[in-house]
Design a protein around this motif. Structure first.
Motif, mmCIF file in Angstrom:
data_model
loop_
_atom_site.group_PDB
_atom_site.id
_atom_site.type_symbol
_atom_site.label_atom_id
_atom_site.label_comp_id
_atom_site.label_asym_id
_atom_site.label_seq_id
_atom_site.Cartn_x
_atom_site.Cartn_y
_atom_site.Cartn_z
ATOM 1 N N ASP A 48 1.031 -1.245 -0.135
ATOM 2 C CA ASP A 48 0.273 -0.319 0.051
ATOM 3 C C ASP A 48 1.264 1.208 0.092
ATOM 4 O O ASP A 48 1.703 1.464 0.007
ATOM 5 C CB ASP A 48 -1.075 0.375 0.978
ATOM 6 N N ARG A 49 0.192 2.740 -0.627
ATOM 7 C CA ARG A 49 0.975 4.163 0.121
ATOM 8 C C ARG A 49 0.116 4.576 0.520
ATOM 9 O O ARG A 49 -1.117 5.006 0.599
ATOM 10 C CB ARG A 49 0.862 4.556 -1.856
ATOM 11 N N PHE A 50 0.531 5.563 1.807
ATOM 12 C CA PHE A 50 -0.117 6.196 1.990
ATOM 13 C C PHE A 50 0.871 7.702 2.356
ATOM 14 O O PHE A 50 2.053 7.915 1.846
ATOM 15 C CB PHE A 50 0.414 6.170 3.969
ATOM 16 N N GLU A 51 0.180 9.123 2.082
ATOM 17 C CA GLU A 51 0.595 10.232 1.765
ATOM 18 C C GLU A 51 -0.368 11.104 2.390
ATOM 19 O O GLU A 51 -1.671 10.789 2.890
ATOM 20 C CB GLU A 51 0.023 10.329 0.283
ATOM 21 N N ARG A 52 0.243 11.876 3.337
ATOM 22 C CA ARG A 52 -0.200 12.823 3.998
ATOM 23 C C ARG A 52 0.731 14.211 4.779
ATOM 24 O O ARG A 52 1.627 13.757 3.982
ATOM 25 C CB ARG A 52 0.100 12.344 5.844
ATOM 26 N N GLU A 53 0.290 15.018 4.588
ATOM 27 C CA GLU A 53 0.902 16.512 5.286
ATOM 28 C C GLU A 53 1.881 15.961 5.971
ATOM 29 O O GLU A 53 1.633 15.668 7.520
ATOM 30 C CB GLU A 53 -0.202 17.604 5.709
ATOM 31 N N TYR A 54 2.811 16.732 6.413
ATOM 32 C CA TYR A 54 3.879 16.663 7.777
ATOM 33 C C TYR A 54 3.676 16.508 8.428
ATOM 34 O O TYR A 54 3.829 16.286 10.142
ATOM 35 C CB TYR A 54 5.339 16.979 7.105
ATOM 36 N N THR A 55 2.170 17.671 9.428
ATOM 37 C CA THR A 55 1.886 17.976 10.104
ATOM 38 C C THR A 55 1.019 16.328 11.128
ATOM 39 O O THR A 55 0.648 15.938 11.501
ATOM 40 C CB THR A 55 0.852 18.865 10.231
ATOM 41 N N ASN A 56 0.665 15.433 10.133
ATOM 42 C CA ASN A 56 0.589 14.035 10.534
ATOM 43 C C ASN A 56 1.211 13.329 10.325
ATOM 44 O O ASN A 56 0.497 12.370 10.380
ATOM 45 C CB ASN A 56 -1.016 14.668 9.395
ATOM 46 N N VAL A 57 2.510 13.210 10.228
ATOM 47 C CA VAL A 57 3.118 12.305 10.414
ATOM 48 C C VAL A 57 2.969 11.393 11.471
ATOM 49 O O VAL A 57 3.395 9.998 10.994
ATOM 50 C CB VAL A 57 4.081 13.193 10.958
ATOM 51 N N PHE A 58 2.400 11.021 12.297
ATOM 52 C CA PHE A 58 2.353 10.130 13.313
ATOM 53 C C PHE A 58 0.752 9.702 12.850
ATOM 54 O O PHE A 58 0.929 8.287 12.867
ATOM 55 C CB PHE A 58 1.914 10.610 15.160
ATOM 56 N N GLU A 59 0.514 10.215 12.250
ATOM 57 C CA GLU A 59 -1.256 9.844 11.440
ATOM 58 C C GLU A 59 -0.289 9.177 10.735
ATOM 59 O O GLU A 59 -1.435 7.220 10.612
ATOM 60 C CB GLU A 59 -1.948 10.371 11.375
ATOM 61 N N LEU A 60 0.216 8.381 9.523
ATOM 62 C CA LEU A 60 1.009 8.210 8.668
ATOM 63 C C LEU A 60 1.633 6.732 9.808
ATOM 64 O O LEU A 60 0.859 5.184 9.202
ATOM 65 C CB LEU A 60 1.599 9.107 7.774
#
Length: 582
Positions: free
Chosen positions: A287-299
């Motif tokens: 899979d691939r996951f992408e987020r804003e850096y501010t949401n790095v923990f969610e990623l």
């Protein structure tokens, strides 16, 4: 004289050098120099004399020798390597042997391709091993009790044609060994190794971020009690290498391997991952996951949950939720924490000082950042051991910060384990150390750092069986870490207090090989040698100790000891006294 004809002859050339010489010299220059000189005087030169070899060149970390016969060269090489192994020497050699045409000048110095190939072979040999050219193999095969593994053709630097090579092993070893490496047994629970993720950012400066992402995923998975997770320092031995997933599974004894990549560009982070069944090579999930850096923990949470669910679909959801603990709410503090990590793994005082700077920045930004506080306490304690800061002040500060880490998060296994280590090893508060250690192991039994730190607490309290169990578990979780001197040091100390001084000597020698300037390993080695009656060798170890700064008197060592029982202190201090330490 000009005009003299060039003299040539056929010769067997043995090249040998010390494994890890540069790092050993950096960490303990005088001690390393003394060890190498003793090795050359007491082991190498007598072996050359017995096999009619001629020393033709020495370097700071190696030797070149000439033999009239390749059989004599191989026998000499085997004798030296086996002597080092039997004596439990901290120094290991690589050797290369070639048979070829050499040029001899008027002074007897030797040059030419024959010697160059030997030098290149030595560089490719395994630590403690011997690599020979096809010419040598053809001459000695069947004439002495050795077997060879065909190591294939190698393209050697500055040698125009590939050279067929053979790795040598003793017949007895070959008979005892199976035809294929059996690998480590699979644990009785789902097991996984997370390999280093590839940094796809196009910026080498972001390497620390990619590595930190992997470390956080490993930490999160290790909090799931149902899983067995290989430690970061072992999986990172594969960094930068093309790997065979099946081989990784065999070497680490795991059922699953996770690999992937990280791209950090601007304010966005993308992680790709694929989970592979090691035994078959089949892809379980990708899979691939992408987020804003501010949401790095969610990623990170998404990656961890996806991996956990793919490995064990019936896993208790509370276990997954527990693994999603946020280390801090401040991304600047988190960045400082990640930047400290590479320096924590260098295992020397200057690197610990660099790590301390980043960790202090992290806790200044977020005073409740328990992981940063725990590693800061560990960092200060290690520098106190190395003598890089005043011992009493350093250890008291380590205690204070370790207690802060536990208060910040009483369910952070790493914080509890570091506090357990500090309280037993430095302060002697053994009851509180046990309480913290037991909680840490309940919370994070799959963490190597938790197992090792708690094991030292048990060791200093004299609970030797439990200490050994935890050191062994840490070694199973972290089997390939090339710089981890803590585990063999701890196992050596356990064996010492069990009265098995031969095993203690073997483990402590291995620890010194990985950490040549760590004084406590040298102290216990000197004491073990003295208890074995090997007083001359014990005195040599004491002389090395005196070359390591700061030098402590026997009285200071005895006064600082936090060993819980008088019999332990008597065995340790008494052994040093027998060894001539004063």
């Amino acid at each position: 004289m000009a005009g003299e004809p060039v003299q040539r002859r056929l010769a067997a050339i043995l090249a040998a050098d010390v494994v890890g010489y540069s790092s050993m010299m950096e960490r303990a220059e005088e001690a390393t120099y003394a060890q190498i000189e003793r090795l050359r005087r007491d082991v190498v030169e007598p072996a050359l004399a017995r096999h009619k070899g001629r020393l033709i060149k020495t370097t700071g970390d190696g030797v070149f020798a000439e033999f009239a016969s390749p059989v004599a060269a191989v026998k000499c090489g085997i004798e030296v390597q086996e002597r080092l192994a039997a004596d439990g020497e901290a120094i290991r050699l690589r050797m290369g042997i070639n048979l070829g045409d050499v040029i001899v000048d008027a002074q007897g110095d030797v040059y030419g391709e024959g010697i160059n190939i030997a030098a290149r072979l030595e560089g490719l040999a395994d630590p403690g091993g011997i690599l020979v050219s096809a010419k040598v193999h053809g001459e000695v095969d069947g004439k002495i009790e050795v077997l060879f593994d065909d190591a294939g053709e190698r393209q050697l630097k500055n040698i125009s044609r590939p050279v067929r090579t053979y790795a040598l092993r003793r017949k007895a070893q070959a008979d005892a060994a199976p035809t294929a490496a059996p690998g480590l047994a699979l644990p009785d629970k789902p097991s996984i190794a997370v390999l280093p993720f590839q940094n796809m950012s196009g910026d080498a400066e972001q390497e620390y971020f990619a590595d930190g992402m992997v470390e956080d995923i490993i930490t999160a998975l290790s909090r799931v009690k149902w899983f067995f997770v290989i430690a970061r320092n072992t999986t990172f031995t594969y960094k930068g290498r093309a790997v065979d997933i099946k081989q990784v599974g065999r070497e680490l004894g795991v059922r699953y391997v996770l690999e992937g990549s990280v791209r950090k560009a601007g304010n966005r982070v993308r992680v790709t991952g694929q989970l592979i069944e090691a035994d078959t090579g089949h892809h379980i999930w990708a899979d691939r996951f992408e987020r804003e850096y501010t949401n790095v923990f969610e990623l990170q949470d998404e990656v961890t949950s996806a991996v956990a669910s793919a490995i064990e679909p019936t896993i208790n959801l509370r276990e997954i939720e527990r693994s999603k603990k946020k280390p801090t709410s401040d991304l600047t503090a988190y960045d400082c924490f990640l930047r400290a990590q590479p320096f924590l793994r260098e295992l020397n005082a200057p690197s610990y000082a660099r790590a301390e700077g980043y960790l202090r920045q992290a806790v200044a930004i977020d005073p409740e950042y328990s992981s940063a506080l725990a590693y800061l306490a560990d960092c200060i304690g290690r520098q106190s051991i190395f003598g890089a800061r005043p011992f009493k002040e350093g250890t008291l500060e380590a205690e204070r910060i370790a207690q802060q880490a536990v208060q910040a998060d009483p369910e952070d296994g790493t914080a509890l384990a570091v506090a357990s280590w500090v309280l037993s090893v430095f302060i002697g508060k053994h009851a509180k150390s046990r309480e913290y250690g037991e909680r840490a192991l309940r919370l994070q039994p799959n963490s190597a750092i938790v197992c090792v730190n708690c094991a030292y607490g048990y060791l200093f309290r004299g609970e030797l069986d439990v200490a050994r169990q935890n050191f062994d578990r840490a070694l199973r979780i972290n089997p390939l870490d090339p710089r981890n001197y803590f585990i063999p040091q701890g196992l050596g100390m356990v064996a010492f207090f069990e009265g098995n001084f031969t095993e203690a000597l073997s483990q402590l020698t291995r620890s010194i090989e990985l950490g040549p300037s760590v004084r406590i390993s040298w102290r216990y080695k000197a004491a073990a040698l003295a208890h074995l009656g090997r007083i001359d060798e014990a005195r040599e170890a004491v002389s090395v100790l005196r070359s390591l700064t700061p030098v402590q008197t026997l009285k200071e060592i005895a006064e600082r000891s936090t060993l819980a029982h008088a019999w332990m202190r008597e065995s340790y201090v008494g052994g040093l006294e027998k060894a001539g330490y004063d």
